[in-house]
Design a protein around this motif. Structure first.
Motif, PDB file in Angstrom:
ATOM      1  N   VAL A 219       0.853  -1.432  -0.254  1.00 29.23           N
ATOM      2  CA  VAL A 219       0.334   0.043   0.134  1.00 29.23           C
ATOM      3  C   VAL A 219       0.658   1.217   0.212  1.00 29.23           C
ATOM      4  CG1 VAL A 219      -0.817   1.207   1.254  1.00 29.23           C
ATOM      5  CG2 VAL A 219      -1.834  -0.687   1.277  1.00 29.23           C
ATOM      6  N   GLY A 220       0.557   2.145  -0.475  1.00 30.62           N
ATOM      7  CA  GLY A 220       1.727   3.064  -0.850  1.00 30.62           C
ATOM      8  C   GLY A 220       0.806   4.590  -1.704  1.00 30.62           C
ATOM      9  N   ILE A 221       1.268   5.798  -1.688  1.00 31.82           N
ATOM     10  CA  ILE A 221       0.138   7.221  -2.484  1.00 31.82           C
ATOM     11  C   ILE A 221       2.037   7.837  -2.835  1.00 31.82           C
ATOM     12  CG2 ILE A 221      -1.840   7.008  -1.011  1.00 31.82           C
ATOM     13  CD1 ILE A 221      -0.870   8.800  -0.015  1.00 31.82           C
ATOM     14  N   PHE A 222       1.228   8.286  -3.583  1.00 31.21           N
ATOM     15  CA  PHE A 222       2.556   9.706  -4.166  1.00 31.21           C
ATOM     16  C   PHE A 222       1.653  10.587  -4.667  1.00 31.21           C
ATOM     17  CE2 PHE A 222       2.056   7.324  -8.479  1.00 31.21           C
ATOM     18  CZ  PHE A 222       2.208   8.173  -9.449  1.00 31.21           C
ATOM     19  N   SER A 223       2.455  11.931  -4.947  1.00 29.25           N
ATOM     20  CA  SER A 223       2.125  13.065  -5.757  1.00 29.25           C
ATOM     21  C   SER A 223       3.154  14.058  -5.860  1.00 29.25           C
ATOM     22  CB  SER A 223       0.715  13.265  -4.725  1.00 29.25           C
ATOM     23  OG  SER A 223       1.398  14.127  -3.495  1.00 29.25           O
ATOM     24  N   VAL A 224       3.407  15.073  -6.629  1.00 29.61           N
ATOM     25  CA  VAL A 224       4.057  16.473  -6.650  1.00 29.61           C
ATOM     26  C   VAL A 224       3.982  17.425  -5.886  1.00 29.61           C
ATOM     27  CG1 VAL A 224       5.344  16.964  -8.352  1.00 29.61           C
ATOM     28  CG2 VAL A 224       5.055  14.739  -9.153  1.00 29.61           C
ATOM     29  N   LYS A 225       4.010  17.973  -5.268  1.00 30.77           N
ATOM     30  CA  LYS A 225       4.166  19.304  -4.482  1.00 30.77           C
ATOM     31  C   LYS A 225       5.411  19.874  -3.900  1.00 30.77           C
ATOM     32  CE  LYS A 225       0.748  20.480  -0.705  1.00 30.77           C
ATOM     33  NZ  LYS A 225      -0.382  20.335  -0.855  1.00 30.77           N
ATOM     34  N   PRO A 226       5.628  20.826  -4.306  1.00 33.20           N
ATOM     35  CA  PRO A 226       6.184  21.856  -3.316  1.00 33.20           C
ATOM     36  C   PRO A 226       6.577  21.735  -2.091  1.00 33.20           C
ATOM     37  CG  PRO A 226       5.127  23.146  -5.150  1.00 33.20           C
ATOM     38  CD  PRO A 226       3.426  22.135  -5.092  1.00 33.20           C
ATOM     39  N   PHE A 227       7.623  21.990  -1.931  1.00 38.66           N
ATOM     40  CA  PHE A 227       8.314  21.030  -0.052  1.00 38.66           C
ATOM     41  C   PHE A 227       7.882  22.418   1.067  1.00 38.66           C
ATOM     42  CE2 PHE A 227      10.830  21.849   3.299  1.00 38.66           C
ATOM     43  CZ  PHE A 227      11.069  21.142   4.308  1.00 38.66           C
ATOM     44  N   GLU A 228       7.628  23.704  -0.037  1.00 41.28           N
ATOM     45  CA  GLU A 228       6.986  24.472   1.257  1.00 41.28           C
ATOM     46  C   GLU A 228       5.450  24.599   1.157  1.00 41.28           C
ATOM     47  OE1 GLU A 228       7.827  26.669  -3.090  1.00 41.28           O
ATOM     48  OE2 GLU A 228       8.708  25.023  -1.615  1.00 41.28           O
ATOM     49  N   ASP A 229       4.648  24.051   0.192  1.00 37.70           N
ATOM     50  CA  ASP A 229       3.915  24.087   0.288  1.00 37.70           C
ATOM     51  C   ASP A 229       3.238  22.725   1.217  1.00 37.70           C
ATOM     52  OD1 ASP A 229       3.763  26.258  -1.080  1.00 37.70           O
ATOM     53  OD2 ASP A 229       3.336  24.873  -3.426  1.00 37.70           O
ATOM     54  N   LEU A 230       3.467  21.932   1.341  1.00 33.37           N
ATOM     55  CA  LEU A 230       3.709  20.557   2.279  1.00 33.37           C
ATOM     56  C   LEU A 230       2.807  20.873   3.778  1.00 33.37           C
ATOM     57  CD1 LEU A 230       5.985  18.390   1.059  1.00 33.37           C
ATOM     58  CD2 LEU A 230       4.105  17.915   0.625  1.00 33.37           C
ATOM     59  N   THR A 231       1.550  20.570   4.155  1.00 32.42           N
ATOM     60  CA  THR A 231       1.374  20.932   5.419  1.00 32.42           C
ATOM     61  C   THR A 231       1.531  20.339   6.616  1.00 32.42           C
ATOM     62  OG1 THR A 231      -0.581  20.106   4.975  1.00 32.42           O
ATOM     63  CG2 THR A 231      -0.435  22.282   4.608  1.00 32.42           C
ATOM     64  N   ASP A 232       1.544  19.928   7.477  1.00 29.07           N
ATOM     65  CA  ASP A 232       1.368  18.961   8.754  1.00 29.07           C
ATOM     66  C   ASP A 232       0.893  17.668   8.458  1.00 29.07           C
ATOM     67  OD1 ASP A 232       3.386  20.603   9.547  1.00 29.07           O
ATOM     68  OD2 ASP A 232       2.732  20.736  11.669  1.00 29.07           O
ATOM     69  N   GLU A 233      -0.980  18.517   7.917  1.00 25.46           N
ATOM     70  CA  GLU A 233      -1.828  17.185   7.383  1.00 25.46           C
ATOM     71  C   GLU A 233      -0.709  16.548   6.546  1.00 25.46           C
ATOM     72  OE1 GLU A 233      -1.924  20.652   7.868  1.00 25.46           O
ATOM     73  OE2 GLU A 233      -3.298  20.222   9.687  1.00 25.46           O
ATOM     74  N   ASP A 234      -0.368  16.768   5.222  1.00 30.40           N
ATOM     75  CA  ASP A 234       0.258  16.350   4.857  1.00 30.40           C
ATOM     76  C   ASP A 234       1.230  15.586   4.687  1.00 30.40           C
ATOM     77  OD1 ASP A 234      -1.169  17.519   2.277  1.00 30.40           O
ATOM     78  OD2 ASP A 234       0.212  19.018   1.755  1.00 30.40           O
ATOM     79  N   TRP A 235       1.694  15.773   5.723  1.00 33.18           N
ATOM     80  CA  TRP A 235       3.455  14.438   6.145  1.00 33.18           C
ATOM     81  C   TRP A 235       2.467  13.761   7.124  1.00 33.18           C
ATOM     82  CZ3 TRP A 235       8.215  14.513   4.976  1.00 33.18           C
ATOM     83  CH2 TRP A 235       8.567  15.818   4.389  1.00 33.18           C
ATOM     84  N   MET A 236       1.286  14.102   7.327  1.00 30.82           N
ATOM     85  CA  MET A 236       1.470  13.238   8.594  1.00 30.82           C
ATOM     86  C   MET A 236       0.112  11.731   7.580  1.00 30.82           C
ATOM     87  SD  MET A 236       2.396  14.011  11.144  1.00 30.82           S
ATOM     88  CE  MET A 236       0.820  11.914  12.179  1.00 30.82           C
ATOM     89  N   ARG A 237      -0.470  12.677   7.038  1.00 31.04           N
ATOM     90  CA  ARG A 237      -1.192  11.187   5.771  1.00 31.04           C
ATOM     91  C   ARG A 237      -0.376  10.674   4.776  1.00 31.04           C
ATOM     92  NH1 ARG A 237      -3.413  12.435   0.555  1.00 31.04           N
ATOM     93  NH2 ARG A 237      -4.791  11.199  -0.376  1.00 31.04           N
ATOM     94  N   TYR A 238       0.741  11.382   4.364  1.00 26.95           N
ATOM     95  CA  TYR A 238       1.535   9.781   3.754  1.00 26.95           C
ATOM     96  C   TYR A 238       2.453   9.160   5.020  1.00 26.95           C
ATOM     97  CZ  TYR A 238       1.798  11.894  -0.916  1.00 26.95           C
ATOM     98  OH  TYR A 238       1.026  12.014  -2.268  1.00 26.95           O
TER      99      TYR A 238
END
Length: 262
Positions: free
Chosen positions: A90-109
Motif C-alpha cells: 500500500v502506498g500513494i505518491f504525488s508531486v507537491k512543492p516542499f514549501e506547500d506541504l502541510t503537517d496534514e500532508d506529512w501525517m497522511r503520507y
C-alpha cells in the motif's frame, strides 16, 4: 523454476491494481493462494474476478489507515490459515512543492505509506516468529535512497520503510522468518499513466513525447532509460519472498537510477 510457493498463503496489500495486482498474479502463477486487498469492495471484487482463473484467490477491502480495518484484514487472512508471505505494498505518491506541504500532508503520507505496513506487520510478524517461518516484503522505492525534490514527502516515507524493514529483520535472528524490501524505480502503472495523461493535457503536448523525454530530462542516470514494467517488479518481489537466504536487505529494481555499486 520452482520457487516452493505451491499452496502457500500470501497477503498482498494494495493489490487491486498496479504493482500489487501484478505481484498477486505472479504468486498465483507459482501456485500460491492469494488474498487481494484494496480500498473499496468494488476494486477487490474486480481484481479477484480478473485473477480467479489463474488460481485460488480471495479478497478483503479496507482502509489501512484505520487500525480496525487493518486488524479485520489480518483476521480475514488468518482465518484461511497461517500467513506464509506478506507483501506490504500500500502506498500513494504525488508531486507537491516542499514549501506547500502541510503537517496534514506529512501525517497522511506517513499514515498510508509507513504505518499501514506497521499495522499489518505487528499482527503477522509475531505469528510468523511463533511458527519460526515466514517472509515479509516491504515496498520502498529508489526515492528512499535518492530523494526526489518534487516529492520530498513521498521520498522520506520510503526511506522510513527501509529502516522499518531492517529493524523488523533484526527481530528474526535465529529463525526462518525473513523481512526484506524491494525498491522499484519509476514503474508504468495505472496511477503513473494518469499522472502523465494530466501532464500532457496541462502542457498541450502528446503523451508519447512527454514520456519519451522524461528519462532524458528528469531521470538522466537511468541506465535502461525507460519505465520499469509492473511485472518486472512483481517477479523481483516474489523471488525475494521465496529465497530462504534473503533477509534484512534492500533489493533494487530501478533500472540503474541510483549511481552506486551496492
Amino acid at each position: 523454476m520452482d520457487l516452493g510457493l505451491k499452496d502457500k498463503l500470501v497477503l498482498v496489500t494494495g493489490s487491486g491494481s498496479g504493482i500489487g495486482k501484478a505481484t498477486a498474479k505472479v504468486f498465483l502463477e507459482e501456485g500460491a493462494r492469494v488474498v487481494i486487498h484494496g480500498l473499496t469492495v468494488s476494486e477487490v471484487e474486480a481484481c479477484v474476478a480478473d485473477l480467479s482463473a489463474i488460481g485460488e484467490v480471495t479478497g478483503s477491502a479496507g482502509d489501512l489507515t484505520n487500525p480496525s480495518d487493518a486488524n479485520d484484514l489480518c483476521a480475514f487472512t488468518q482465518n484461511l490459515g497461517a500467513v506464509d508471505v506478506l507483501v506490504n505494498n500500500v502506498g500513494i505518491f504525488s508531486v507537491k512543492p516542499f514549501e506547500d506541504l502541510t503537517d496534514e500532508d506529512w501525517m497522511r503520507y506517513f499514515d498510508i505509506n509507513v504505518l499501514s505496513a506497521v499495522r499489518i506487520s505487528r499482527v503477522i510478524l509475531p505469528a510468523m516468529l511463533k511458527r519460526g517461518t515466514g517472509s515479509i516484503v516491504n515496498l520502498a522505492s529508489e526515492a528512499g535512497v535518492k530523494p526526489l525534490p518534487q516529492m520530498v514527502h513521498y521520498s522520506v516515507t520510503k526511506t522510513a520503510m527501509l529502516g522499518l524493514t531492517r529493524g523488523m529483520a533484526e527481530l528474526t535472528k535465529g529463525t526462518k522468518v525473513r523481512v526484506n524490501s524491494v525498491l522499484p524505480g519509476p514503474t508504468w502503472t495505472e496511477g503513473v499513466k494518469a499522472y502523465f495523461d494530466g501532464l500532457a493535457e496541462q502542457k498541450g503536448e502528446p503523451l508519447d513525447g512527454i514520456v519519451e523525454n522524461y528519462f532524458k530530462q528528469d531521470e538522466p542516470t537511468s541506465l535502461i532509460q525507460r519505465f520499469v514494467d509492473a511485472n518486472e517488479v512483481a517477479r523481483t518481489i516474489v523471488t525475494v519472498a521465496a529465497n530462504p537466504a534473503a533477509n534484512g536487505a534492500a533489493y533494487r529494481i530501478e533500472g540503474g537510477i541510483i549511481r552506486s555499486i551496492l
